[in-house]
Design a protein around this motif. Sequence first.
Motif, PDB file in Angstrom:
ATOM      1  N   ILE A 169       0.839  -1.201   0.000  1.00 28.93           N
ATOM      2  CA  ILE A 169       0.000   0.000   0.000  1.00 28.93           C
ATOM      3  C   ILE A 169       0.871   1.247   0.000  1.00 28.93           C
ATOM      4  CG2 ILE A 169      -1.869   1.236   1.155  1.00 28.93           C
ATOM      5  CD1 ILE A 169      -2.523  -1.278   2.672  1.00 28.93           C
ATOM      6  N   PRO A 170       0.785   2.090  -1.021  1.00 28.65           N
ATOM      7  CA  PRO A 170       1.532   3.350  -1.013  1.00 28.65           C
ATOM      8  C   PRO A 170       0.770   4.427  -0.241  1.00 28.65           C
ATOM      9  CG  PRO A 170       0.352   3.141  -3.069  1.00 28.65           C
ATOM     10  CD  PRO A 170       0.066   1.882  -2.294  1.00 28.65           C
ATOM     11  N   GLU A 171       1.477   5.465   0.168  1.00 26.99           N
ATOM     12  CA  GLU A 171       0.843   6.558   0.903  1.00 26.99           C
ATOM     13  C   GLU A 171      -0.204   7.280   0.064  1.00 26.99           C
ATOM     14  OE1 GLU A 171       5.024   6.209   2.691  1.00 26.99           O
ATOM     15  OE2 GLU A 171       4.123   6.106   0.696  1.00 26.99           O
ATOM     16  N   THR A 172      -0.125   7.138  -1.253  1.00 27.29           N
ATOM     17  CA  THR A 172      -1.074   7.812  -2.147  1.00 27.29           C
ATOM     18  C   THR A 172      -2.392   7.046  -2.307  1.00 27.29           C
ATOM     19  OG1 THR A 172       0.030   6.715  -3.995  1.00 27.29           O
ATOM     20  CG2 THR A 172       0.712   8.985  -3.481  1.00 27.29           C
ATOM     21  N   TYR A 173      -2.468   5.838  -1.757  1.00 26.40           N
ATOM     22  CA  TYR A 173      -3.706   5.070  -1.872  1.00 26.40           C
ATOM     23  C   TYR A 173      -4.815   5.772  -1.089  1.00 26.40           C
ATOM     24  CZ  TYR A 173      -7.134   1.339  -1.321  1.00 26.40           C
ATOM     25  OH  TYR A 173      -8.303   0.611  -1.310  1.00 26.40           O
ATOM     26  N   LEU A 265      11.371  12.299  12.528  1.00 25.39           N
ATOM     27  CA  LEU A 265      11.190  13.497  13.356  1.00 25.39           C
ATOM     28  C   LEU A 265      12.104  14.627  12.903  1.00 25.39           C
ATOM     29  CD1 LEU A 265      10.062  14.897  15.953  1.00 25.39           C
ATOM     30  CD2 LEU A 265      12.032  13.912  17.153  1.00 25.39           C
ATOM     31  N   ILE A 266      13.330  14.289  12.518  1.00 23.46           N
ATOM     32  CA  ILE A 266      14.365  15.294  12.282  1.00 23.46           C
ATOM     33  C   ILE A 266      14.558  15.654  10.814  1.00 23.46           C
ATOM     34  CG2 ILE A 266      16.859  15.739  12.490  1.00 23.46           C
ATOM     35  CD1 ILE A 266      15.305  15.976  15.110  1.00 23.46           C
ATOM     36  N   SER A 267      14.466  14.680   9.905  1.00 27.41           N
ATOM     37  CA  SER A 267      15.106  14.896   8.605  1.00 27.41           C
ATOM     38  C   SER A 267      14.217  14.813   7.371  1.00 27.41           C
ATOM     39  CB  SER A 267      16.260  13.891   8.448  1.00 27.41           C
ATOM     40  OG  SER A 267      15.773  12.559   8.450  1.00 27.41           O
ATOM     41  N   VAL A 268      12.893  14.736   7.518  1.00 31.37           N
ATOM     42  CA  VAL A 268      12.044  14.648   6.318  1.00 31.37           C
ATOM     43  C   VAL A 268      11.101  15.848   6.267  1.00 31.37           C
ATOM     44  CG1 VAL A 268      12.118  12.126   6.313  1.00 31.37           C
ATOM     45  CG2 VAL A 268      10.229  13.303   7.481  1.00 31.37           C
ATOM     46  N   PRO A 269      10.577  16.157   5.082  1.00 29.90           N
ATOM     47  CA  PRO A 269       9.585  17.228   4.999  1.00 29.90           C
ATOM     48  C   PRO A 269       8.358  16.925   5.854  1.00 29.90           C
ATOM     49  CG  PRO A 269      10.395  16.650   2.822  1.00 29.90           C
ATOM     50  CD  PRO A 269      10.914  15.606   3.752  1.00 29.90           C
ATOM     51  N   GLY A 270       7.865  17.938   6.565  1.00 30.38           N
ATOM     52  CA  GLY A 270       6.677  17.766   7.382  1.00 30.38           C
ATOM     53  C   GLY A 270       5.412  17.901   6.568  1.00 30.38           C
ATOM     54  N   ARG A 271       4.285  17.874   7.279  1.00 29.26           N
ATOM     55  CA  ARG A 271       2.954  17.945   6.664  1.00 29.26           C
ATOM     56  C   ARG A 271       2.773  16.833   5.624  1.00 29.26           C
ATOM     57  NH1 ARG A 271       2.105  22.609   9.112  1.00 29.26           N
ATOM     58  NH2 ARG A 271       3.685  24.221   8.988  1.00 29.26           N
ATOM     59  N   THR A 272       3.386  15.698   5.905  1.00 26.31           N
ATOM     60  CA  THR A 272       3.371  14.556   4.986  1.00 26.31           C
ATOM     61  C   THR A 272       3.264  13.278   5.800  1.00 26.31           C
ATOM     62  OG1 THR A 272       4.830  15.784   3.490  1.00 26.31           O
ATOM     63  CG2 THR A 272       4.629  13.430   3.090  1.00 26.31           C
ATOM     64  N   ALA A 273       2.655  12.254   5.220  1.00 29.50           N
ATOM     65  CA  ALA A 273       2.549  10.950   5.865  1.00 29.50           C
ATOM     66  C   ALA A 273       3.559   9.982   5.271  1.00 29.50           C
ATOM     67  CB  ALA A 273       1.139  10.389   5.719  1.00 29.50           C
ATOM     68  N   TYR A 274       4.103   9.125   6.119  1.00 27.26           N
ATOM     69  CA  TYR A 274       5.110   8.145   5.705  1.00 27.26           C
ATOM     70  C   TYR A 274       4.728   6.779   6.269  1.00 27.26           C
ATOM     71  CZ  TYR A 274       7.783  12.408   4.855  1.00 27.26           C
ATOM     72  OH  TYR A 274       8.184  13.645   4.404  1.00 27.26           O
ATOM     73  N   ASN A 275       4.729   5.765   5.398  1.00 24.68           N
ATOM     74  CA  ASN A 275       4.531   4.405   5.881  1.00 24.68           C
ATOM     75  C   ASN A 275       5.757   3.957   6.663  1.00 24.68           C
ATOM     76  OD1 ASN A 275       2.002   4.079   4.733  1.00 24.68           O
ATOM     77  ND2 ASN A 275       2.783   3.111   2.864  1.00 24.68           N
ATOM     78  N   ASP A 319       8.728   2.957  -0.257  1.00 23.67           N
ATOM     79  CA  ASP A 319       9.611   3.653  -1.195  1.00 23.67           C
ATOM     80  C   ASP A 319       9.812   5.115  -0.808  1.00 23.67           C
ATOM     81  OD1 ASP A 319       9.788   1.327  -2.610  1.00 23.67           O
ATOM     82  OD2 ASP A 319       8.453   1.946  -4.240  1.00 23.67           O
ATOM     83  N   ARG A 320       8.787   5.767  -0.282  1.00 26.72           N
ATOM     84  CA  ARG A 320       8.915   7.183   0.071  1.00 26.72           C
ATOM     85  C   ARG A 320       9.997   7.384   1.137  1.00 26.72           C
ATOM     86  NH1 ARG A 320       3.576  10.589   1.464  1.00 26.72           N
ATOM     87  NH2 ARG A 320       3.436  10.503  -0.824  1.00 26.72           N
ATOM     88  N   VAL A 321       9.983   6.549   2.162  1.00 27.24           N
ATOM     89  CA  VAL A 321      10.997   6.664   3.216  1.00 27.24           C
ATOM     90  C   VAL A 321      12.373   6.312   2.667  1.00 27.24           C
ATOM     91  CG1 VAL A 321      11.776   5.704   5.412  1.00 27.24           C
ATOM     92  CG2 VAL A 321       9.362   6.251   5.093  1.00 27.24           C
TER      93      VAL A 321
END
Length: 352
Positions: A169-173, A265-275, A319-321
């Motif tokens: 399942i991708p985050e875009t589902y 927490l530290i290193s990815v763009p916020g306001r986004t969901a990650y599996n 894949d996003r992470v």
Amino acid sequence: MRPLEKPVAGVPASDLERILELCEPIWARLRGRRLLITGGTGFFGTWLLETIAAANAALDLGLKASIVSRDPSAYRARFVHLGHDPAFTWIAGSAADFPCPNMDHDFLLHLATVTSARTGQTDSRLMLSAKLEGIRHVIDVARRSGIRRALVTSSGAIYGPQPPQLATIPETYAGAPDPTKPESAYGTGKRMVEQFCAVNDDIDIVIARCFAFLGPHLPLDGRFAAGNFIRDALAGEPITIHGDGTGIRSYLYVGDLIVWLLNLLISVPGRTAYNVGSDEPISIYDLAQRVSALTGQTEIRILKAPGRAPLESYVPCIDRVRKLTGLNVFTSLDRSLEKTLDWYSETTSSVR
């Protein structure tokens, strides 16, 4: 990095040293900072606190945390080394009503959830209202505490049933749980939490959609098939599959999870969901077989005959992470099972 002088009770020292190594790029960002943590005494939270204590000991980080718990006294009595750690300040209360700390904080990790580890023991109405009340209060306290960056744990349950045509399942589902079914309350509640985070634009919030996990402190009596199988095998009882065994799952080792959460927490763009989880699929029956092979408990009991319904899967696309952080599944499923079984075997033996 100084080696740990002695094992930190509760979590294997080798795991803590591995976490410190894999998180090396982010420790400088956390030096001298203060975290606000809800759910800090649960499965995820205990590992996080052990990691903070280990990082402070090995790296002189000066990292501090304020930890919200319904019963800090009981937890501190059970985990004495954490309960007396001067880096930790304990706050009694639930996510929905804990008092605002009287000091500023740098980051929030909202790990708390309202559900029982035991199947069927959480009132769905209470769960839904408590999740919304909790995230509202937590964000309000974070705002008043000067926090501008947060990580909030959600769940893969927000997607609803995984379509048969999707291997992961991708985050875009855009699927969702059926809101007319009471059993959808957990996933629907997590969607409510994510929506509330999305409409609060003054705090940069990362959503971690967590799937299934293995490791020391995993609950062995409840909703988690892997934990139930381990419990059955260590008790010398038949490994019992309550379904038909055809469902597909994946399991990330909790030590890997902590590396992922700190990096998110530290290193990815916020306001986004990650599996957050493993993308290595395994059927429930095959999982039971692996536990059987590792423990010598040869009897596997399947309570339901296979039906004609589509194969039920629960496996994330990660894949996003991978692309944004370089993080991966560092611990194989077999090794995760071995480490979990070893820890529980040693823990059980030590209290006999």
